[in-house]
Design a protein around this motif. Sequence first.
Motif, short mmCIF file in Angstrom:
data_model
loop_
_atom_site.label_atom_id
_atom_site.label_comp_id
_atom_site.label_asym_id
_atom_site.label_seq_id
_atom_site.Cartn_x
_atom_site.Cartn_y
_atom_site.Cartn_z
N TYR A 79 17.59 24.89 45.91
CA TYR A 79 18.11 26.23 45.93
C TYR A 79 18.29 26.69 47.28
N LEU B 173 13.62 23.56 47.32
CA LEU B 173 14.37 23.28 48.41
C LEU B 173 15.79 22.91 48.09
N LEU C 213 11.26 25.01 55.57
CA LEU C 213 10.83 25.68 54.38
C LEU C 213 9.99 24.79 53.72
N GLU C 214 10.31 23.46 53.82
CA GLU C 214 9.56 22.41 52.95
C GLU C 214 8.01 22.12 53.53
N PHE D 236 8.95 32.23 45.67
CA PHE D 236 9.60 31.38 46.68
C PHE D 236 11.09 31.52 46.71
N ILE D 237 11.66 31.91 45.37
CA ILE D 237 12.92 32.41 45.39
C ILE D 237 13.46 33.57 46.03
N VAL E 202 24.12 33.41 52.31
CA VAL E 202 23.79 34.76 52.05
C VAL E 202 24.87 35.31 53.38
N LYS F 270 16.92 34.31 54.00
CA LYS F 270 18.46 34.08 54.53
C LYS F 270 19.25 35.19 54.46
N ALA F 271 18.70 36.32 54.22
CA ALA F 271 19.55 37.51 54.18
C ALA F 271 18.94 38.23 55.55
N GLY F 272 17.97 37.60 56.28
CA GLY F 272 17.67 38.29 57.56
C GLY F 272 16.65 39.65 57.15
N SER F 273 16.33 39.71 56.13
CA SER F 273 15.61 41.02 55.89
C SER F 273 13.91 40.85 56.15
N GLU G 38 16.09 23.38 57.18
CA GLU G 38 15.70 23.53 55.95
C GLU G 38 14.20 22.81 55.61
N ILE H 37 13.13 32.79 49.97
CA ILE H 37 14.16 32.40 50.52
C ILE H 37 15.44 33.28 50.60
N ARG H 38 15.52 34.12 49.41
CA ARG H 38 16.80 35.18 49.61
C ARG H 38 16.41 36.17 50.84
N TYR I 35 13.28 28.28 60.05
CA TYR I 35 14.03 28.08 58.78
C TYR I 35 15.25 29.13 59.05
N LEU J 192 21.98 27.86 48.82
CA LEU J 192 22.06 29.48 48.92
C LEU J 192 22.68 29.74 50.31
#
Lengths: 47, 193
Positions: free
Chosen positions: A28, A26, B22-23, B55-56, A34, B63-66, B19, B59-60, B14, A32
């Motif tokens: 992280y 959470l 996501l939790e 989860f990393i 982008v 967040k990158a919209g991919s 945020e 998240i990536r 999210y 973050l």
Amino acid sequence: MANLYATNSSETKKLKPKKETIRFLLDYSRALRVTKVKDKAFETIIN
Amino acid sequence: MDNTLQDATLVSKYIQGDEQALEQLINRHSHRIYSFIYSKVYDRDVAEDIFQDTFIKVIRTLKAGSYNEEGKFLPWVMRIAHNLVIDHFRKNARMPKFQGTDDFNIFTVLGDPSLNAEKQLIKDQVENDVRELIKELPEDQREVLIMRIYKDMSFKEIAAKTDVSINTALGRMRYAIINLRKIIEKNKIILTN
């Protein structure tokens, strides 16, 4: 009365990630950012 | 079905910057995803690492919209976890890990001959103490002892250098050691390593 032999083992019930791992994820996620420039994505970690 | 819809809603929330969504997603699916990983690797720490890496990646990607699999959040995350589990086994196949058993531990055969920090400190301290003690010896004995121990000279060389016979050099060395022992006993100095 029939006995119930099939029980859920305590091991199965306990199978969850540590709270610290979830907290890390959470944090992280909050840190973050982008940024997309054309077809490239730039990642920034904001403390 | 309702749950899937909710997942999709949480994912879009999210992506829009909520945020807490996501939790909720993590808490909702952590047990299933973690159990899946654990059922493959049978190691709590490895499962924890793979869960985190999964989860990393989630998240990536979000967040990158991919992300473009709306409505199929859990299968998507499970697929990422599955791929990371495969990566883990591939990595381990390249670098097999040797695990000792109760009967045989590799570290009983392989030792580290170098001193640890504490022992090195003690060794330095003892050597310093000995140098100080040598200063207390009579000049002729000290001279022979230094040439023999620190300069690694033979008694023949010492005899030539100090212009005495080999027997005299040997005698001086002997007395130097005896006197050093006396100084150590007299002052109750403990030299150990």
